[in-house]
Design an enzyme around this catalytic site. Structure first.
Site, PDB file in Angstrom:
ATOM      1  N   ASN A   1      34.641  -7.523   2.552  1.00  0.00           N
ATOM      2  CA  ASN A   1      33.939  -8.948   3.406  1.00  0.00           C
ATOM      3  C   ASN A   1      32.556  -9.176   2.806  1.00  0.00           C
ATOM      4  O   ASN A   1      32.206  -7.702   3.172  1.00  0.00           O
ATOM      5  CB  ASN A   1      34.649  -9.900   4.260  1.00  0.00           C
ATOM      6  CG  ASN A   1      34.012 -10.977   4.684  1.00  0.00           C
ATOM      7  OD1 ASN A   1      33.338 -11.390   3.411  1.00  0.00           O
ATOM      8  ND2 ASN A   1      34.624 -10.652   5.817  1.00  0.00           N
TER       9      ASN A   1
ATOM     10  N   LYS B   1      30.501 -10.920   2.434  1.00  0.00           N
ATOM     11  CA  LYS B   1      29.704 -12.160   3.880  1.00  0.00           C
ATOM     12  C   LYS B   1      28.672 -13.309   2.668  1.00  0.00           C
ATOM     13  O   LYS B   1      29.349 -13.063   1.127  1.00  0.00           O
ATOM     14  CB  LYS B   1      29.405 -11.681   4.616  1.00  0.00           C
ATOM     15  CG  LYS B   1      30.489 -10.497   5.547  1.00  0.00           C
ATOM     16  CD  LYS B   1      30.357 -10.267   6.893  1.00  0.00           C
ATOM     17  CE  LYS B   1      30.904  -9.862   7.629  1.00  0.00           C
ATOM     18  NZ  LYS B   1      31.190  -9.027   8.977  1.00  0.00           N
TER      19      LYS B   1
ATOM     20  N   HIS C   1      38.099 -15.877  10.575  1.00  0.00           N
ATOM     21  CA  HIS C   1      37.245 -14.743  10.828  1.00  0.00           C
ATOM     22  C   HIS C   1      36.154 -15.338  12.288  1.00  0.00           C
ATOM     23  O   HIS C   1      36.248 -16.171  12.245  1.00  0.00           O
ATOM     24  CB  HIS C   1      35.952 -14.537   9.545  1.00  0.00           C
ATOM     25  CG  HIS C   1      35.665 -13.157   9.744  1.00  0.00           C
ATOM     26  ND1 HIS C   1      34.464 -13.050  10.670  1.00  0.00           N
ATOM     27  CD2 HIS C   1      35.473 -12.059   8.912  1.00  0.00           C
ATOM     28  CE1 HIS C   1      33.625 -11.641  10.846  1.00  0.00           C
ATOM     29  NE2 HIS C   1      34.476 -10.960  10.014  1.00  0.00           N
TER      30      HIS C   1
ATOM     31  N   GLU D   1      33.424 -14.377  13.029  1.00  0.00           N
ATOM     32  CA  GLU D   1      32.171 -15.055  12.376  1.00  0.00           C
ATOM     33  C   GLU D   1      32.415 -16.922  12.283  1.00  0.00           C
ATOM     34  O   GLU D   1      31.291 -17.649  12.870  1.00  0.00           O
ATOM     35  CB  GLU D   1      31.629 -14.816  11.330  1.00  0.00           C
ATOM     36  CG  GLU D   1      30.930 -13.390  11.799  1.00  0.00           C
ATOM     37  CD  GLU D   1      30.932 -12.138  10.563  1.00  0.00           C
ATOM     38  OE1 GLU D   1      30.928 -12.514   9.636  1.00  0.00           O
ATOM     39  OE2 GLU D   1      30.627 -11.483  10.833  1.00  0.00           O
TER      40      GLU D   1
ATOM     41  N   GLU E   1      40.790  -7.615  14.702  1.00  0.00           N
ATOM     42  CA  GLU E   1      38.758  -7.220  14.339  1.00  0.00           C
ATOM     43  C   GLU E   1      38.382  -7.820  16.080  1.00  0.00           C
ATOM     44  O   GLU E   1      38.196  -8.885  16.184  1.00  0.00           O
ATOM     45  CB  GLU E   1      38.515  -8.021  13.520  1.00  0.00           C
ATOM     46  CG  GLU E   1      39.015  -8.360  12.240  1.00  0.00           C
ATOM     47  CD  GLU E   1      38.223  -8.518  11.019  1.00  0.00           C
ATOM     48  OE1 GLU E   1      37.301  -8.931  11.162  1.00  0.00           O
ATOM     49  OE2 GLU E   1      38.895  -7.744   9.800  1.00  0.00           O
TER      50      GLU E   1
ATOM     51  N   GLY F   1      30.208  -5.494  12.738  1.00  0.00           N
ATOM     52  CA  GLY F   1      28.494  -5.406  12.532  1.00  0.00           C
ATOM     53  C   GLY F   1      28.235  -4.195  13.024  1.00  0.00           C
ATOM     54  O   GLY F   1      26.632  -4.347  13.289  1.00  0.00           O
TER      55      GLY F   1
ATOM     56  N   SER G   1      33.563  -1.932  11.866  1.00  0.00           N
ATOM     57  CA  SER G   1      32.104  -1.188  11.643  1.00  0.00           C
ATOM     58  C   SER G   1      33.699  -0.044  10.819  1.00  0.00           C
ATOM     59  O   SER G   1      32.743   1.730  11.418  1.00  0.00           O
ATOM     60  CB  SER G   1      31.649  -0.179  13.287  1.00  0.00           C
ATOM     61  OG  SER G   1      30.877  -0.914  13.373  1.00  0.00           O
TER      62      SER G   1
HETATM   63  P1  PGA Z   1      31.508  -4.613   8.898  1.00  0.00           P
HETATM   64  O1  PGA Z   1      32.408  -6.103   9.326  1.00  0.00           O
HETATM   65  O2  PGA Z   1      32.668  -3.917   8.792  1.00  0.00           O
HETATM   66  O3  PGA Z   1      30.404  -4.533   9.420  1.00  0.00           O
HETATM   67  O4  PGA Z   1      31.881  -4.681  10.502  1.00  0.00           O
HETATM   68  C1  PGA Z   1      33.766  -6.072   9.741  1.00  0.00           C
HETATM   69  C2  PGA Z   1      34.834  -7.549   9.647  1.00  0.00           C
HETATM   70  O5  PGA Z   1      33.718  -8.650   9.624  1.00  0.00           O
HETATM   71  O6  PGA Z   1      35.858  -8.125   9.699  1.00  0.00           O
END
Ligand code: PGA
Length: 266
Positions: free
Chosen positions: A9, A11, A96, A98, A177, A183, A223
């Site tokens: 992803n 982003k 997601h 976010e 998640e 992140g 992560s």
């Molecule tokens: P990340 O993001 O690997 O940067 O922690 C994971 C995600 O958004 O699912």
């Protein structure tokens, strides 16, 4: 047998040139692994077509989008529909955290998007995850806050899959998640992940039967790095990972894919 799946992803990152160059490098890194692992790249929407051009007919990696609206065409300023994206992408990330948090996406919106994705022939990757550390023992007693209540991932999955035809349930991919792991450089403990995912599958089994729940692919996200990928690939409950930051590095992402190819085949 559930085929492993590793999703990158990207982003809100990269320029068109950088997205194309990253896609080219990843295709090289995962060359020959496509038989063993499904690899999906989800660039920012404007770079979808340039990246599609780079990947060409290669079977190394498939394309996904980070979100899409339900429907085909209509008077909806600023929206891009599943129907428009279907000729270019195979997967769509839905719900997601976010988007749930910053874009205030509701259970109803997420549910409608999942049903529409299935109708258009896109594979939905549905993200669920607790917003706050529910198991934090320091939490004060009393009524849970709204955020805590919305953090119930079993409720999230039940509402996400509401009215999804039973026969379609195993086509859905679920990505677990925990928000505090995204992140942050603090991945969730693998033992904890497998415990949650077992319960997630039991929840899905109640909706669509055990056989379908067993066939459904479940990923972990938060992560994930080239270093810790092995910890998750070793879990029998997990079929792959959704990778954010580390998917912007072709070598790291390639290594994560290779880890799943290696461990899940043995
Ligand atoms: P990340 O993001 O690997 O940067 O922690 C994971 C995600 O958004 O699912």
């Amino acid at each position: 047998m559930r085929k492993p799946l590793v999703v990158g992803n990207w982003k809100m990152n990269l320029t068109a040139e950088k997205a194309m160059s990253l896609a080219r490098s990843i295709a090289k890194q995962v060359d020959g692994l496509g038989e063993k692992v499904d690899v999906v790249l989800a660039p920012a929407l404007p770079w979808l077509l340039p990246v599609e051009g780079v990947l060409g007919r290669s079977t190394h990696a498939m394309l996904g989008v980070q979100d899409a609206d339900a429907g085909v065409v209509g008077a909806q300023t600023g929206s891009v529909s599943m129907g428009m994206l279907k000729p270019h992408a195979s997967y769509v990330i839905i719900g997601h955290s976010e988007r749930r948090l910053a874009r205030k996406e509701t259970h109803q919106t997420i549910n409608a998007k999942i049903i529409d994705a299935l109708k258009r022939g896109l594979t939905p990757i549905v993200c669920v995850g607790e917003f706050v550390h529910l198991y934090d023992t320091s939490r004060k007693r009393g009524r849970p806050t709204k955020l805590e209540a919305e953090s119930n991932i079993y409720m999230q999955i039940r509402r996400a899959l509401k009215d999804v035809p039973e026969g379609d349930i195993s086509k859905v991919v679920v990505s677990y998640e925990p928000v505090w792991a995204i992140g942050t450089g603090e991945p969730a403990d693998p033992a904890y992940v497998s415990q949650v995912v077992r319960k997630l599958r039991r929840t899905v089994a109640r909706l669509g039967g055990k056989r379908r729940a067993t066939r459904m692919r479940v990923l972990y996200g938060g992560s994930v790095t080239a270093k810790n990928a092995r910890d998750y690939a070793s879990l029998k409950e997990i079929d792959g990972v959704l990778v954010g930051a580390a998917s912007l590095d072709a070598k790291a992402f390639g290594k994560i894919v290779a880890t799943f190819a290696d461990i899940k085949q043995s």
